[in-house]
Design an enzyme around this catalytic site. Structure first.
Site, mmCIF file in Angstrom:
data_model
loop_
_atom_site.group_PDB
_atom_site.id
_atom_site.type_symbol
_atom_site.label_atom_id
_atom_site.label_comp_id
_atom_site.label_asym_id
_atom_site.label_seq_id
_atom_site.Cartn_x
_atom_site.Cartn_y
_atom_site.Cartn_z
ATOM 1 N N ARG A 36 0.832 -1.211 0.000
ATOM 2 C CA ARG A 36 0.000 0.000 0.000
ATOM 3 C C ARG A 36 0.865 1.259 0.000
ATOM 4 O O ARG A 36 0.475 2.268 -0.586
ATOM 5 C CB ARG A 36 -0.928 0.000 1.210
ATOM 6 C CG ARG A 36 -2.073 -0.952 1.016
ATOM 7 C CD ARG A 36 -3.070 -0.865 2.127
ATOM 8 N NE ARG A 36 -4.323 -1.461 1.702
ATOM 9 C CZ ARG A 36 -5.197 -2.026 2.514
ATOM 10 N NH1 ARG A 36 -4.973 -2.069 3.811
ATOM 11 N NH2 ARG A 36 -6.311 -2.525 2.044
ATOM 12 N N LYS A 198 -19.295 -16.513 0.257
ATOM 13 C CA LYS A 198 -20.750 -16.384 0.444
ATOM 14 C C LYS A 198 -21.423 -15.634 -0.683
ATOM 15 O O LYS A 198 -20.955 -14.586 -1.106
ATOM 16 C CB LYS A 198 -21.013 -15.627 1.743
ATOM 17 C CG LYS A 198 -20.503 -16.350 2.962
ATOM 18 C CD LYS A 198 -20.769 -15.519 4.189
ATOM 19 C CE LYS A 198 -20.466 -16.307 5.447
ATOM 20 N NZ LYS A 198 -20.642 -15.450 6.634
ATOM 21 N N GLY A 354 -10.450 -8.261 -1.691
ATOM 22 C CA GLY A 354 -9.283 -8.445 -0.837
ATOM 23 C C GLY A 354 -8.642 -9.816 -0.963
ATOM 24 O O GLY A 354 -7.431 -9.934 -1.179
ATOM 25 N N GLY A 377 -13.671 -3.923 0.135
ATOM 26 C CA GLY A 377 -15.056 -3.453 0.191
ATOM 27 C C GLY A 377 -15.351 -2.379 -0.845
ATOM 28 O O GLY A 377 -16.420 -2.377 -1.457
HETATM 29 P P1 ADP Z 1 -12.888 -11.432 -1.972
HETATM 30 O O1 ADP Z 1 -12.246 -10.915 -0.697
HETATM 31 O O2 ADP Z 1 -11.916 -11.568 -3.082
HETATM 32 O O3 ADP Z 1 -14.114 -10.626 -2.342
HETATM 33 P P2 ADP Z 1 -14.424 -13.382 -0.542
HETATM 34 O O4 ADP Z 1 -14.137 -12.661 0.724
HETATM 35 O O5 ADP Z 1 -15.803 -13.335 -1.065
HETATM 36 O O6 ADP Z 1 -13.399 -12.922 -1.685
HETATM 37 O O7 ADP Z 1 -14.087 -14.931 -0.380
HETATM 38 C C1 ADP Z 1 -12.806 -15.368 -0.061
HETATM 39 C C2 ADP Z 1 -12.859 -16.619 0.761
HETATM 40 O O8 ADP Z 1 -13.691 -17.592 0.156
HETATM 41 C C3 ADP Z 1 -11.516 -17.259 0.920
HETATM 42 O O9 ADP Z 1 -11.085 -17.137 2.241
HETATM 43 C C4 ADP Z 1 -11.743 -18.715 0.528
HETATM 44 O O10 ADP Z 1 -11.129 -19.654 1.401
HETATM 45 C C5 ADP Z 1 -13.247 -18.832 0.617
HETATM 46 N N1 ADP Z 1 -13.741 -19.939 -0.201
HETATM 47 C C6 ADP Z 1 -13.547 -20.149 -1.510
HETATM 48 N N2 ADP Z 1 -14.069 -21.323 -1.891
HETATM 49 C C7 ADP Z 1 -14.621 -21.883 -0.781
HETATM 50 C C8 ADP Z 1 -15.300 -23.117 -0.516
HETATM 51 N N3 ADP Z 1 -15.507 -24.000 -1.477
HETATM 52 N N4 ADP Z 1 -15.706 -23.332 0.744
HETATM 53 C C9 ADP Z 1 -15.483 -22.437 1.720
HETATM 54 N N5 ADP Z 1 -14.849 -21.267 1.528
HETATM 55 C C10 ADP Z 1 -14.422 -20.994 0.292
HETATM 56 MG MG MG Z 2 -12.828 -11.165 1.353
#
Ligand code: ADP
Ligand code: MG
Length: 398
Positions: A36, A198, A354, A377
């Protein structure tokens, strides 16, 4: 959403107040990851080369509106000094008489970093009084902290109420350009890859992107909420029981648009969340009881890779599997690899979110992408089509 940038105003011999994001991890009083800080250098160097005096402000962690010495920005000032090759003055407060005096004595070409703005409750409360006290430090306001632009905090949206011009720095400009492109006029085919844990955190992204994309490729934990909503067995995979309706709505929207959304056709399942766990690949509708879906399978990798390689612009948000556990990172790695190939042909490949950004860095694809968003976010809200208050408040471009 065209906003003025530091290139649109002639800033020379001024005291410039810059909101940066130096919310970096610290270990034993040292900066553990300086990404950063490095991202803020182009703006700092440009403004220094035009003989300005710079006052930098940032938050660090969540001190809860009071002083917490563990969350002091002092180590960041030291680190920035090294990166810039010049002294960065540090004051152990961000407002008040002593700070005002120090700021007023800054000379052209000098840099000062203020102490953590979240040591004051007025920062998160967006207090006008606190914002005014910060605003007096500069003659020009530059926002170069995209990752906090979704927050209506004093140092982000309060300061520009009292200080104009208020413009974007190079990092913020680059984020607006690279993310904005997908919402304005994406090169087609435009493929979005949406994964992560999620579905409930990505509803807005689905709703905003579905009408714009040619394809949305879905992976990650959220897949099992879609499957479960159809009544399929998903074993011990992650499921959001109260998002079945949402998942169905998203899927129906996709169907109305001609079936733009692809879900995994096969799944890598594991007995336990452990790198040494037995694993196997199964069709999406044959997930065995007591097994956990941890990644997309090989057939899905093939299917998704083919779609990505046909694309002229790709946006990825959310890993395809639990990439933090190495044997479950193949799907995410394959997607990033395909995106790197898209970028290598001069087309657009952007990673937002993130954990997705972390995956791109960890798996070694960061340098190959067109852009990796520095906002978690903030990049989500941007892709949801929401107005980010920290951006809206800046001066409009002519
Ligand atoms: P980002 O931060 O890129 O928006 P998210 O916060 O939505 O992504 O999701 C990231 C998390 O999703 C990671 O920690 C990863 O371990 C989890 N994840 C990915 N696939 C699965 C799965 N099949 N079951 C449980 N968690 C998962
Ligand atoms: Mg995330």
């Amino acid at each position: 959403m065209r906003k003025k940038t530091i290139d649109d105003i002639q800033v020379t011999n001024k005291r410039v107040l810059i909101r940066v994001d130096y919310n970096v991890p610290l270990e034993n009083g040292k900066v553990a990851n300086d990404l950063r800080i490095r991202k803020s250098l182009p703006t700092i160097k440009k403004l220094l080369s035009d003989s300005n005096a710079l006052v930098l402000m940032s938050h660090l962690g969540r001190p809860g509106g009071k002083v917490d010495p563990k969350l002091s920005l002092a180590p960041v000032a030291k680190h920035l000094s090294k990166l810039l090759g010049q002294e960065v003055k540090f004051v152990n407060d961000c407002v008040g008489d002593d700070v005002n005096k120090a700021v007023d004595s800054l000379k052209p070409g000098e840099v000062m970093l203020l102490e953590n703005v979240r040591f004051y409750p007025g920062e998160k409360k967006n207090s006008d009084d606190f914002a005014k006290k910060l605003a007096r430090h500069g003659e020009v306001f530059v926002n170069d902290a995209f990752s906090v632009c979704h927050r209506a905090h004093a140092s982000v949206v309060g300061v520009p109420k009292f200080l104009r011009p208020a413009v974007a720095g190079y990092l913020l400009q680059s984020e607006i350009k690279h993310l904005g492109m997908f919402l304005d006029d994406p090169a087609r085919p435009f493929v979005a890859v949406i994964g992560g844990a999620k579905v409930s955190t990505k509803i807005g992204v689905f709703k905003n992107l579905l009408p714009r994309v040619d394809k949305i490729l879905v992976g990650g934990g959220m897949s099992f909420t879609f499957f479960s909503a159809w009544g399929l067995e998903v074993g011990k995979s992650l499921v959001e029981e109260n998002s079945f309706q949402t998942a169905t709505e998203i899927f129906n929207l996709s169907e109305e648009l001609g079936g733009r959304m692809l879900l995994p056709v096969d799944i890598l399942v594991a007995k336990e969340l452990d790198p040494n766990s037995p694993v196997k690949t199964v069709p999406y509708d044959h997930i065995p009881k007591n097994w956990i879906g941890v990644d997309i399978g090989q057939a899905t990798i093939q299917l998704y890779t083919d779609e990505i390689l046909k694309a002229k612009s790709v946006f990825m948000n959310g890993p395809m599997g639990i990439f933090e556990i190495k044997p479950f990172s193949e799907g995410t790695r394959a997607i990033l690899e395909a995106m790197a190939e898209v970028a290598s042909k001069g087309n657009v490949a952007v990673v937002g979110g993130g954990d997705s950004a972390a995956a791109a860095y960890e798996l070694g694809f960061a340098d190959m992408m067109t852009h990796i968003s520095t906002g978690g976010g903030a990049s989500l809200e941007f892709m949801e089509g929401k107005e980010l208050p920290g951006i809206s408040v800046l001066d409009d471009a002519d």
